[in-house]
Design a protein around this motif. Structure first.
Motif, PDB file in Angstrom:
ATOM      1  N   LEU A   1       2.585   4.555  -7.712  1.00 46.64           N
ATOM      2  CA  LEU A   1       3.575   4.013  -6.798  1.00 46.64           C
ATOM      3  C   LEU A   1       2.826   3.315  -5.672  1.00 46.64           C
ATOM      4  O   LEU A   1       1.935   3.904  -5.054  1.00 46.64           O
ATOM      5  N   MET A   2       3.172   2.050  -5.423  1.00 49.12           N
ATOM      6  CA  MET A   2       2.519   1.253  -4.397  1.00 49.12           C
ATOM      7  C   MET A   2       3.562   0.796  -3.383  1.00 49.12           C
ATOM      8  O   MET A   2       4.743   0.660  -3.717  1.00 49.12           O
ATOM      9  N   TYR A   3       3.127   0.526  -2.167  1.00 50.12           N
ATOM     10  CA  TYR A   3       4.020  -0.018  -1.146  1.00 50.12           C
ATOM     11  C   TYR A   3       3.357  -1.237  -0.524  1.00 50.12           C
ATOM     12  O   TYR A   3       2.193  -1.196  -0.119  1.00 50.12           O
ATOM     13  N   ASN A   4       4.097  -2.337  -0.449  1.00 52.27           N
ATOM     14  CA  ASN A   4       3.621  -3.571   0.160  1.00 52.27           C
ATOM     15  C   ASN A   4       3.813  -3.463   1.673  1.00 52.27           C
ATOM     16  O   ASN A   4       4.927  -3.589   2.167  1.00 52.27           O
ATOM     17  N   VAL A   5       2.728  -3.256   2.408  1.00 52.69           N
ATOM     18  CA  VAL A   5       2.819  -3.072   3.860  1.00 52.69           C
ATOM     19  C   VAL A   5       3.119  -4.383   4.586  1.00 52.69           C
ATOM     20  O   VAL A   5       3.457  -4.362   5.773  1.00 52.69           O
ATOM     21  N   LEU A   6       3.037  -5.529   3.910  1.00 55.23           N
ATOM     22  CA  LEU A   6       3.376  -6.821   4.507  1.00 55.23           C
ATOM     23  C   LEU A   6       4.823  -7.228   4.236  1.00 55.23           C
ATOM     24  O   LEU A   6       5.263  -8.278   4.691  1.00 55.23           O
ATOM     25  N   TRP A   7       5.565  -6.406   3.514  1.00 57.46           N
ATOM     26  CA  TRP A   7       6.935  -6.734   3.128  1.00 57.46           C
ATOM     27  C   TRP A   7       7.854  -6.750   4.349  1.00 57.46           C
ATOM     28  O   TRP A   7       7.814  -5.841   5.184  1.00 57.46           O
ATOM     29  N   LYS A   8       8.679  -7.812   4.436  1.00 61.14           N
ATOM     30  CA  LYS A   8       9.679  -7.930   5.499  1.00 61.14           C
ATOM     31  C   LYS A   8      11.028  -8.148   4.844  1.00 61.14           C
ATOM     32  O   LYS A   8      11.199  -9.063   4.030  1.00 61.14           O
ATOM     33  N   GLU A   9      11.981  -7.338   5.200  1.00 60.10           N
ATOM     34  CA  GLU A   9      13.270  -7.301   4.516  1.00 60.10           C
ATOM     35  C   GLU A   9      13.978  -8.654   4.461  1.00 60.10           C
ATOM     36  O   GLU A   9      14.492  -9.046   3.428  1.00 60.10           O
ATOM     37  N   ASN A  10      14.009  -9.391   5.532  1.00 63.27           N
ATOM     38  CA  ASN A  10      14.793 -10.630   5.569  1.00 63.27           C
ATOM     39  C   ASN A  10      14.017 -11.889   5.206  1.00 63.27           C
ATOM     40  O   ASN A  10      14.609 -12.948   5.065  1.00 63.27           O
ATOM     41  N   SER A  11      12.695 -11.790   5.052  1.00 62.49           N
ATOM     42  CA  SER A  11      11.933 -12.997   4.764  1.00 62.49           C
ATOM     43  C   SER A  11      11.130 -12.935   3.465  1.00 62.49           C
ATOM     44  O   SER A  11      10.515 -13.924   3.087  1.00 62.49           O
ATOM     45  N   SER A  12      11.107 -11.821   2.785  1.00 64.70           N
ATOM     46  CA  SER A  12      10.325 -11.682   1.557  1.00 64.70           C
ATOM     47  C   SER A  12      11.134 -12.123   0.344  1.00 64.70           C
ATOM     48  O   SER A  12      12.350 -11.984   0.305  1.00 64.70           O
ATOM     49  N   ILE A  13      10.455 -12.622  -0.642  1.00 59.93           N
ATOM     50  CA  ILE A  13      11.130 -12.949  -1.897  1.00 59.93           C
ATOM     51  C   ILE A  13      11.361 -11.703  -2.737  1.00 59.93           C
ATOM     52  O   ILE A  13      12.137 -11.716  -3.668  1.00 59.93           O
ATOM     53  N   PHE A  14      10.671 -10.623  -2.397  1.00 58.29           N
ATOM     54  CA  PHE A  14      10.827  -9.366  -3.126  1.00 58.29           C
ATOM     55  C   PHE A  14      11.984  -8.566  -2.536  1.00 58.29           C
ATOM     56  O   PHE A  14      12.204  -8.573  -1.333  1.00 58.29           O
ATOM     57  N   SER A  15      12.692  -7.851  -3.385  1.00 56.66           N
ATOM     58  CA  SER A  15      13.855  -7.088  -2.927  1.00 56.66           C
ATOM     59  C   SER A  15      13.467  -5.787  -2.230  1.00 56.66           C
ATOM     60  O   SER A  15      14.263  -5.222  -1.500  1.00 56.66           O
ATOM     61  N   SER A  16      12.232  -5.326  -2.448  1.00 54.43           N
ATOM     62  CA  SER A  16      11.786  -4.068  -1.843  1.00 54.43           C
ATOM     63  C   SER A  16      10.272  -4.099  -1.699  1.00 54.43           C
ATOM     64  O   SER A  16       9.581  -4.829  -2.418  1.00 54.43           O
ATOM     65  N   GLY A  17       9.749  -3.286  -0.796  1.00 53.98           N
ATOM     66  CA  GLY A  17       8.312  -3.167  -0.647  1.00 53.98           C
ATOM     67  C   GLY A  17       7.712  -2.111  -1.558  1.00 53.98           C
ATOM     68  O   GLY A  17       6.511  -2.046  -1.753  1.00 53.98           O
ATOM     69  N   LEU A  18       8.554  -1.272  -2.135  1.00 53.54           N
ATOM     70  CA  LEU A  18       8.119  -0.181  -3.001  1.00 53.54           C
ATOM     71  C   LEU A  18       8.025  -0.671  -4.449  1.00 53.54           C
ATOM     72  O   LEU A  18       8.973  -1.242  -4.976  1.00 53.54           O
ATOM     73  N   VAL A  19       6.877  -0.428  -5.075  1.00 50.32           N
ATOM     74  CA  VAL A  19       6.643  -0.935  -6.430  1.00 50.32           C
ATOM     75  C   VAL A  19       6.080   0.171  -7.316  1.00 50.32           C
ATOM     76  O   VAL A  19       4.948   0.625  -7.118  1.00 50.32           O
ATOM     77  N   PRO A  20       6.832   0.635  -8.320  1.00 50.46           N
ATOM     78  CA  PRO A  20       6.256   1.554  -9.315  1.00 50.46           C
ATOM     79  C   PRO A  20       5.420   0.759 -10.301  1.00 50.46           C
ATOM     80  O   PRO A  20       5.696  -0.423 -10.558  1.00 50.46           O
ATOM     81  N   ASN A  21       4.380   1.378 -10.852  1.00 45.56           N
ATOM     82  CA  ASN A  21       3.574   0.644 -11.833  1.00 45.56           C
ATOM     83  C   ASN A  21       3.027   1.570 -12.897  1.00 45.56           C
ATOM     84  O   ASN A  21       2.788   2.754 -12.678  1.00 45.56           O
ATOM     85  N   ILE A  22       2.863   1.006 -14.071  1.00 48.33           N
ATOM     86  CA  ILE A  22       2.232   1.670 -15.208  1.00 48.33           C
ATOM     87  C   ILE A  22       1.237   0.678 -15.775  1.00 48.33           C
ATOM     88  O   ILE A  22       1.572  -0.490 -16.004  1.00 48.33           O
ATOM     89  N   GLY A  23       0.000   1.113 -15.970  1.00 45.08           N
ATOM     90  CA  GLY A  23      -1.014   0.225 -16.493  1.00 45.08           C
ATOM     91  C   GLY A  23      -2.047   0.994 -17.293  1.00 45.08           C
ATOM     92  O   GLY A  23      -2.003   2.221 -17.402  1.00 45.08           O
ATOM     93  N   PHE A  24      -2.985   0.250 -17.846  1.00 46.32           N
ATOM     94  CA  PHE A  24      -4.042   0.822 -18.667  1.00 46.32           C
ATOM     95  C   PHE A  24      -5.378   0.285 -18.189  1.00 46.32           C
ATOM     96  O   PHE A  24      -5.473  -0.848 -17.726  1.00 46.32           O
ATOM     97  N   VAL A  25      -6.408   1.107 -18.297  1.00 52.01           N
ATOM     98  CA  VAL A  25      -7.753   0.704 -17.943  1.00 52.01           C
ATOM     99  C   VAL A  25      -8.723   1.257 -18.970  1.00 52.01           C
ATOM    100  O   VAL A  25      -8.612   2.398 -19.401  1.00 52.01           O
ATOM    101  N   VAL A  26      -9.660   0.405 -19.386  1.00 51.24           N
ATOM    102  CA  VAL A  26     -10.681   0.760 -20.362  1.00 51.24           C
ATOM    103  C   VAL A  26     -12.034   0.564 -19.701  1.00 51.24           C
ATOM    104  O   VAL A  26     -12.275  -0.457 -19.073  1.00 51.24           O
ATOM    105  N   GLY A  27     -12.894   1.561 -19.806  1.00 53.18           N
ATOM    106  CA  GLY A  27     -14.243   1.432 -19.288  1.00 53.18           C
ATOM    107  C   GLY A  27     -14.582   2.445 -18.207  1.00 53.18           C
ATOM    108  O   GLY A  27     -15.671   2.402 -17.657  1.00 53.18           O
ATOM    109  N   LEU A  28     -13.677   3.335 -17.881  1.00 49.60           N
ATOM    110  CA  LEU A  28     -13.991   4.338 -16.849  1.00 49.60           C
ATOM    111  C   LEU A  28     -14.788   5.408 -17.459  1.00 49.60           C
ATOM    112  O   LEU A  28     -15.053   6.231 -17.828  1.00 49.60           O
TER     113      LEU A  28
END
Length: 175
Positions: free
Chosen positions: A148-175
């Protein structure tokens, strides 16, 4: 001649095999990591979204990784369509290969078309995501990351994103 070739062959093969490190696994010698995520969504008014976010990283230490990630997203509905590209650096800190803390900066380039008002716009926006999550091993040196990530630069009335909170699922190879 055999007395000369056989000892020479043994010395050369001994020198070649002495370069192999005993006890080190190959994945520990390569510090590069690769991964990312893909996504899609459906909704009302014939809404459809597809996205991809590839990443390339380098393990600075066993627990600290830095790199570059990109993103591309395409959205379409009855009333609008949008294409978005993003790129920026990231930094991940791994805690016992079970949890991670993450920071990444993204600069987005957005192309938006409103079909109802026949309006087109191009914009860009910056985002600084801070957060973390859980990691699950899925292979020898491969992991699935859920966070779960949060965009600390997000502004409610001027951002193109609907929320600053972003869930994510990803994969990484090489750790």
């Amino acid at each position: 001649m055999k007395k000369f070739i056989i000892p020479l062959f043994l010395m050369i093969s001994g020198a070649v095999f002495s370069q192999v490190t005993v006890g080190a696994s190959p994945e520990n010698n390569n510090r590069w990591t690769f991964g990312g995520g893909i996504g899609f969504g459906f909704g009302s008014n014939n809404y459809f979204n597809i996205s991809a976010a590839p990443r390339v990283g380098y393990r600075l230490t066993d627990d600290l990784e830095g790199g570059v990630l990109g993103s591309v997203s395409w959205q379409k509905s009855n009333s609008y369509s949008s294409t978005m590209f993003g790129v920026g650096p990231f930094l991940n800190y791994y805690i016992a290969r079970t949890f991670f803390i993450s920071a990444n900066y993204q600069h987005y380039f957005i192309n938006y078309k409103d079909k109802f008002y026949d309006f087109k716009a191009n914009a860009d926006e910056d985002a600084l995501y801070l957060g973390g999550g859980y990691m699950q091993r899925i292979g020898n040196n491969s992991y699935m990351q859920i966070g779960l990530m949060y965009n600390v630069l997000w502004k409610e009335n001027s951002s193109i994103f609907s929320s600053g909170l972003v869930p994510n699922i990803g994969f990484v190879v090489g750790l």
